[in-house]
Design a protein around this motif. Structure first.
Motif, PDB file in Angstrom:
ATOM      1  N   THR A 149      40.681  47.100  43.007  1.00 56.22           N
ATOM      2  CA  THR A 149      40.174  48.383  42.516  1.00 56.22           C
ATOM      3  C   THR A 149      38.926  48.825  43.283  1.00 56.22           C
ATOM      4  O   THR A 149      38.859  49.960  43.773  1.00 56.22           O
ATOM      5  CB  THR A 149      39.866  48.291  41.006  1.00 56.22           C
ATOM      6  OG1 THR A 149      41.037  47.830  40.328  1.00 56.22           O
ATOM      7  CG2 THR A 149      39.435  49.632  40.451  1.00 56.22           C
ATOM      8  N   LYS A 150      37.942  47.956  43.402  1.00 55.75           N
ATOM      9  CA  LYS A 150      36.697  48.306  44.102  1.00 55.75           C
ATOM     10  C   LYS A 150      36.930  48.487  45.596  1.00 55.75           C
ATOM     11  O   LYS A 150      36.351  49.384  46.217  1.00 55.75           O
ATOM     12  CB  LYS A 150      35.626  47.248  43.857  1.00 55.75           C
ATOM     13  CG  LYS A 150      35.112  47.252  42.438  1.00 55.75           C
ATOM     14  CD  LYS A 150      34.052  46.193  42.229  1.00 55.75           C
ATOM     15  CE  LYS A 150      33.605  46.153  40.782  1.00 55.75           C
ATOM     16  NZ  LYS A 150      32.631  45.088  40.528  1.00 55.75           N
ATOM     17  N   ALA A 163      38.415  51.899  46.147  1.00 53.57           N
ATOM     18  CA  ALA A 163      37.394  52.945  45.986  1.00 53.57           C
ATOM     19  C   ALA A 163      36.472  52.980  47.197  1.00 53.57           C
ATOM     20  O   ALA A 163      36.157  54.064  47.707  1.00 53.57           O
ATOM     21  CB  ALA A 163      36.598  52.703  44.707  1.00 53.57           C
ATOM     22  N   ALA A 186      42.857  56.231  46.149  1.00 52.51           N
ATOM     23  CA  ALA A 186      43.088  56.285  44.707  1.00 52.51           C
ATOM     24  C   ALA A 186      44.489  55.788  44.371  1.00 52.51           C
ATOM     25  O   ALA A 186      44.745  55.384  43.246  1.00 52.51           O
ATOM     26  CB  ALA A 186      42.904  57.708  44.198  1.00 52.51           C
TER      27      ALA A 186
END
Length: 78
Positions: A9-10, A13, A18
């Motif tokens: 996820t990080k 980002a 996305a």
């Protein structure tokens, strides 16, 4: 077969992604390293918002694993 399921996820980002499939395709095109996206190994849990990938490493030479992970790390950090 042996698997790792890292949370990306990080990383996504930080790289400006996305969509997990777009991230996966970009990683493959940039590094030659392939991995499965979350939907390839099960339905996300209700309320799950993090992004996970699956790395399989059974039957792969340790030197090849190190090389692939080094390429992926370099791309992630660029």
């Amino acid at each position: 077969t042996f698997y790792l399921y890292p949370n990306v996820t990080k990383v996504m980002a930080n790289k400006g992604f996305a969509d997990l499939d777009v991230f996966r395709t970009a990683a493959l095109q940039s590094t030659g390293v392939s991995f499965c996206a979350r939907h390839h190994f099960g339905t996300p849990l209700d309320g799950e918002t993090d992004h996970y990938i699956r790395l399989a490493y059974s039957g792969i030479d340790q030197a090849d694993i190190r090389e692939g992970l080094a390429k992926l790390k370099s791309w992630i950090e660029s």
